[in-house]
Design an enzyme around this catalytic site. Sequence first.
Site, PDB file in Angstrom:
ATOM      1  N   TRP A   1      39.669 -21.685   0.107  1.00 25.99           N
ATOM      2  CA  TRP A   1      38.194 -21.641   0.475  1.00 25.99           C
ATOM      3  C   TRP A   1      38.066 -20.987   1.881  1.00 25.99           C
ATOM      4  CZ3 TRP A   1      33.781 -24.823  -1.993  1.00 25.99           C
ATOM      5  CH2 TRP A   1      33.848 -24.728  -3.365  1.00 25.99           C
TER       6      TRP A   1
ATOM      7  N   LYS B   1      30.718 -29.379  -4.933  1.00 30.07           N
ATOM      8  CA  LYS B   1      31.375 -29.636  -6.292  1.00 30.07           C
ATOM      9  C   LYS B   1      31.049 -30.940  -7.066  1.00 30.07           C
ATOM     10  CE  LYS B   1      36.088 -30.212  -6.895  1.00 30.07           C
ATOM     11  NZ  LYS B   1      36.813 -29.108  -7.522  1.00 30.07           N
TER      12      LYS B   1
HETATM   13  C1  LIG Z   1      40.197 -29.467  -5.011  1.00 29.12           C
HETATM   14  S1  LIG Z   1      40.824 -29.678  -3.530  1.00 29.12           S
HETATM   15  C2  LIG Z   1      40.164 -28.514  -2.533  1.00 29.12           C
HETATM   16  C3  LIG Z   1      40.720 -27.030  -2.720  1.00 29.12           C
HETATM   17  C4  LIG Z   1      40.140 -26.174  -1.890  1.00 29.12           C
HETATM   18  N1  LIG Z   1      38.855 -25.980  -1.774  1.00 29.12           N
HETATM   19  C5  LIG Z   1      40.825 -24.965  -1.479  1.00 29.12           C
HETATM   20  O1  LIG Z   1      40.400 -23.937  -2.119  1.00 29.12           O
HETATM   21  O2  LIG Z   1      42.337 -24.924  -1.294  1.00 29.12           O
HETATM   22  C6  LIG Z   1      39.835 -31.087  -3.113  1.00 29.12           C
HETATM   23  C7  LIG Z   1      40.442 -31.753  -1.752  1.00 29.12           C
HETATM   24  O3  LIG Z   1      39.576 -32.836  -1.262  1.00 29.12           O
HETATM   25  C8  LIG Z   1      40.220 -33.750  -0.555  1.00 29.12           C
HETATM   26  N2  LIG Z   1      39.519 -34.933  -0.286  1.00 29.12           N
HETATM   27  C9  LIG Z   1      39.286 -35.805  -1.014  1.00 29.12           C
HETATM   28  N3  LIG Z   1      38.681 -36.908  -0.453  1.00 29.12           N
HETATM   29  C10 LIG Z   1      38.503 -36.616   0.612  1.00 29.12           C
HETATM   30  C11 LIG Z   1      37.728 -37.384   1.886  1.00 29.12           C
HETATM   31  N4  LIG Z   1      37.482 -38.439   1.733  1.00 29.12           N
HETATM   32  N5  LIG Z   1      37.841 -36.535   3.140  1.00 29.12           N
HETATM   33  C12 LIG Z   1      38.603 -35.301   3.289  1.00 29.12           C
HETATM   34  N6  LIG Z   1      38.941 -34.595   2.235  1.00 29.12           N
HETATM   35  C13 LIG Z   1      39.094 -35.485   1.059  1.00 29.12           C
HETATM   36  C14 LIG Z   1      41.792 -33.789  -1.044  1.00 29.12           C
HETATM   37  O4  LIG Z   1      42.469 -34.152  -0.169  1.00 29.12           O
HETATM   38  C15 LIG Z   1      41.799 -32.289  -1.587  1.00 29.12           C
HETATM   39  O5  LIG Z   1      42.704 -31.549  -0.945  1.00 29.12           O
END
Ligand SMILES: C[S@@+](CC[C@H](N)C(=O)[O-])C[C@H]1O[C@@H](n2cnc3c(N)ncnc32)[C@H](O)[C@@H]1O
Length: 234
Positions: free
Chosen positions: A57, A157
């Site tokens: 993203w 999301k």
């Molecule tokens: C579906 S992935 C995101 C993909 C990204 N939008 C892309 O296009 O590459 C979800 C992300 O949320 C992050 N995440 C989950 N909990 C989080 C938190 N409390 N703080 C920061 N990031 C978090 C995870 O580490 C993961 O990398």
Amino acid sequence: MPSRWIHERKNEHYHQKAKEEGYRSRASYKLIQIHNKFKVFDDAKYVLDLGAAPGGWLQVAAEKIEDGGLVLGVDLQKIKPLWADNVITIEGDVRDQAVQAEVMEYFDGKADVIMSDMAPDIIGQWEVDQYRQIHLARIALKIADKLLKRTGWFIVKVFQGGEHVKYVQELKDMFEYVRNYKPPASRKQSAERYIIARNLKKNRKLPREFKAEEEQEEDEGPLPGDQLFQDPGY
Ligand SMILES: C[S@@+](CC[C@H](N)C(=O)[O-])C[C@H]1O[C@@H](n2cnc3c(N)ncnc32)[C@H](O)[C@@H]1O
């Protein structure tokens, strides 16, 4: 032709396309499709991406924003450098107040777009996974309340389920415009949806969850029902 086979081919198609076009994840196409439908990056200069790893993203936003703009990405995981001079990344937990304070310093209440693709590690118990995911979406909303321009876009999301319905109502209390969208690049079988919201209301109210947190910060003592809102530990 079995529909499962068609879905698998479609997923493989986005995976392959991302490889060919140099995107770090197939998730990039979800954001491109969101933009094509809602034009979220038109006139955008400052973008905040919560849960940004591995950076799909970030790449899309960096291509779309105006010259002189900035995309700030935050994730628990380290994001490999993008070599784009309009992208900055922070490794940290969005739930952490110190990380939120650091993010605020970059924007000073001026973000045109705040987006969250955050998802917890899935443990396979749907109620728990869904609650944790919506908890992250609520934190993104709290940040948007403080940092988003009044006419800015909020993209988030959500995992569908009981808590998701409540969350959509919370968004309607905060924004004048709220839409539900499933981009074609999102797997049909997955429960994820995106909510696209715009125009913060002047007399908006944040979800009850945050009031409880703020009161607790002031009192330094537990409130009845606080255990519901404590860090679920993922
Ligand atoms: C579906 S992935 C995101 C993909 C990204 N939008 C892309 O296009 O590459 C979800 C992300 O949320 C992050 N995440 C989950 N909990 C989080 C938190 N409390 N703080 C920061 N990031 C978090 C995870 O580490 C993961 O990398």
